[in-house]
Design a protein around this motif. Structure first.
Motif, mmCIF file in Angstrom:
data_model
loop_
_atom_site.group_PDB
_atom_site.id
_atom_site.type_symbol
_atom_site.label_atom_id
_atom_site.label_comp_id
_atom_site.label_asym_id
_atom_site.label_seq_id
_atom_site.Cartn_x
_atom_site.Cartn_y
_atom_site.Cartn_z
ATOM 1 N N PRO A 82 0.983 -1.028 0.032
ATOM 2 C CA PRO A 82 0.130 0.042 0.356
ATOM 3 C C PRO A 82 1.001 1.066 -0.030
ATOM 4 O O PRO A 82 1.999 1.562 -0.100
ATOM 5 N N CYS A 83 0.459 1.793 -1.016
ATOM 6 C CA CYS A 83 1.384 3.068 -0.616
ATOM 7 C C CYS A 83 1.421 3.967 1.048
ATOM 8 O O CYS A 83 1.316 5.565 0.733
ATOM 9 N N ILE A 84 1.807 3.563 1.335
ATOM 10 C CA ILE A 84 2.070 4.026 3.213
ATOM 11 C C ILE A 84 3.032 5.152 3.391
ATOM 12 O O ILE A 84 2.824 6.095 3.622
ATOM 13 N N PRO A 119 -1.627 9.840 -1.880
ATOM 14 C CA PRO A 119 -1.813 8.377 -2.815
ATOM 15 C C PRO A 119 -0.934 8.057 -3.323
ATOM 16 O O PRO A 119 -0.213 9.272 -4.180
ATOM 17 N N CYS A 120 -1.415 6.674 -4.124
ATOM 18 C CA CYS A 120 -1.322 6.603 -5.186
ATOM 19 C C CYS A 120 -0.805 7.260 -6.837
ATOM 20 O O CYS A 120 -1.850 8.772 -6.661
ATOM 21 N N THR A 121 0.395 7.197 -7.453
ATOM 22 C CA THR A 121 0.097 8.548 -8.192
ATOM 23 C C THR A 121 -0.254 8.712 -9.134
ATOM 24 O O THR A 121 -0.976 8.889 -10.159
ATOM 25 N N ILE A 129 -1.192 0.594 -8.849
ATOM 26 C CA ILE A 129 -1.825 1.185 -7.863
ATOM 27 C C ILE A 129 -2.175 -0.037 -7.559
ATOM 28 O O ILE A 129 -3.003 -0.889 -7.146
ATOM 29 N N CYS A 130 -2.427 0.660 -5.596
ATOM 30 C CA CYS A 130 -1.920 -0.857 -4.794
ATOM 31 C C CYS A 130 -4.002 -0.923 -4.334
ATOM 32 O O CYS A 130 -5.223 0.202 -4.973
ATOM 33 N N PRO A 131 -3.669 -1.098 -4.060
ATOM 34 C CA PRO A 131 -5.313 -2.578 -3.688
ATOM 35 C C PRO A 131 -5.933 -1.692 -2.636
ATOM 36 O O PRO A 131 -7.107 -1.278 -2.879
ATOM 37 N N ALA A 132 -5.566 -0.840 -1.600
ATOM 38 C CA ALA A 132 -6.342 0.592 -1.254
ATOM 39 C C ALA A 132 -6.430 1.265 -2.392
ATOM 40 O O ALA A 132 -8.117 2.087 -2.223
ATOM 41 N N CYS A 133 -6.188 1.579 -2.769
ATOM 42 C CA CYS A 133 -6.304 3.333 -4.494
ATOM 43 C C CYS A 133 -6.945 2.287 -5.168
ATOM 44 O O CYS A 133 -8.283 3.154 -5.555
ATOM 45 N N TYR A 134 -6.994 1.246 -5.546
ATOM 46 C CA TYR A 134 -7.983 0.580 -6.404
ATOM 47 C C TYR A 134 -9.666 0.153 -6.504
ATOM 48 O O TYR A 134 -10.886 0.986 -6.510
HETATM 49 ZN ZN ZN Z 1 -2.267 3.828 -3.553
#
Ligand code: ZN
Length: 268
Positions: A82-84, A119-121, A129-134
């Protein structure tokens, strides 16, 4: 129904307060009013941004627990990190909400601090794209869920019952019940409810829940879904229902035992 209409599935999200709940009426550190809570038509609500933040945090915890090998300091699967590093931790958020800290800093420093926490760019080809941003969305890219505002489960006329005030002792920073109505909280044992929508498929955009998206010039962005272990059903069980139901605290004044909640997700 046109096949080109996006297909959504609806779930009921119920949140019960297990301790007093305080969700501040503003997130803007420069105009922060300490004592009020978010309301809609004079009824306390749980804003979607608050629920979304807690949910994202829970997804991050889940992914780290499931996929990060702490002894080797590496990720067991591709694309699940995740984009922590791009997001403020709870401690950092607390700092950003600390008036004294904010007043002592120049605005430009605060802006830099915040911009680092994004978050993800997906600006460059191949950015994942990480699962949270998905699920929850990244910048201008929509996610697969619409997070609801949670409203009181029982309608009007409950304001007195749902609210009471805490007086904060400035020296010990503990909450004591009292006549000084300066810090509002929602009582415990109050239920909030909302409808969560999860996109199943959108044939116009060629998006299907559980499948990686191809964003044209930017290529395939959801690399984590190359793992066949993930399906729409496992996304629902682990990341949607599982993570939402594992949220245990929400909102502010946590050091004063506020914000304990129980969340349940059921199919409509
Ligand atoms: Zn993300």
């Amino acid at each position: 129904m046109s096949a080109l209409l996006p297909q959504w599935k609806e779930y009921t999200v119920t949140l019960e307060t297990l301790s007093p709940l305080h969700i501040g009426a503003t997130r803007d550190v420069f105009t922060s009013i300490e004592n009020s809570i978010v309301r809609l038509q004079n009824q306390a609500i749980v804003p979607s941004t608050t629920l979304k933040g807690a949910w994202r945090n829970q997804i991050e915890r889940f992914l780290i627990g499931e996929y990060f090998d702490a002894s080797k300091k590496e990720w067991r699967k591709a694309g699940v990190q995740p984009c922590i590093p791009g997001r403020a931790s709870d401690d950092e958020k607390r700092i950003l909400n600390d008036k004294q800290w904010v007043e002592a800093k120049k605005r430009v420093e605060i802006r830099e601090y915040r911009e680092y926490k994004e978050p993800c760019t997906y600006n460059k080809y191949g950015d994942p794209i990480c699962p949270a941003c998905y699920l929850l969305g990244a910048q201008t890219l929509l996610g697969f869920v619409r997070v609801p505002f949670l409203k009181l489960a029982e309608g009007q006329g409950r304001t007195d019952e749902e609210l009471y005030s805490l007086r904060i002792d400035r020296e010990t920073e503990t909450g004591v019940e009292g006549a000084n109505r300066s810090w509002y909280v929602v009582n415990e044992k109050i239920k909030f409810v909302g409808t969560l929508q999860v996109l199943q498929r959108d044939d116009l955009r060629h998006w299907t829940l559980g499948q990686a998206r191809n964003l044209g010039a930017r290529g395939k962005v959801d690399r984590w879904l190359d793992d066949p272990a993930w399906s729409a059903q496992t996304i629902y069980e682990k990341l949607i229902k599982g993570c939402l139901e594992n949220i245990q605290v929400i909102g502010g004044f946590r050091s004063k035992d506020c914000g304990k909640v129980k969340i349940t997700v059921t199919e409509k």
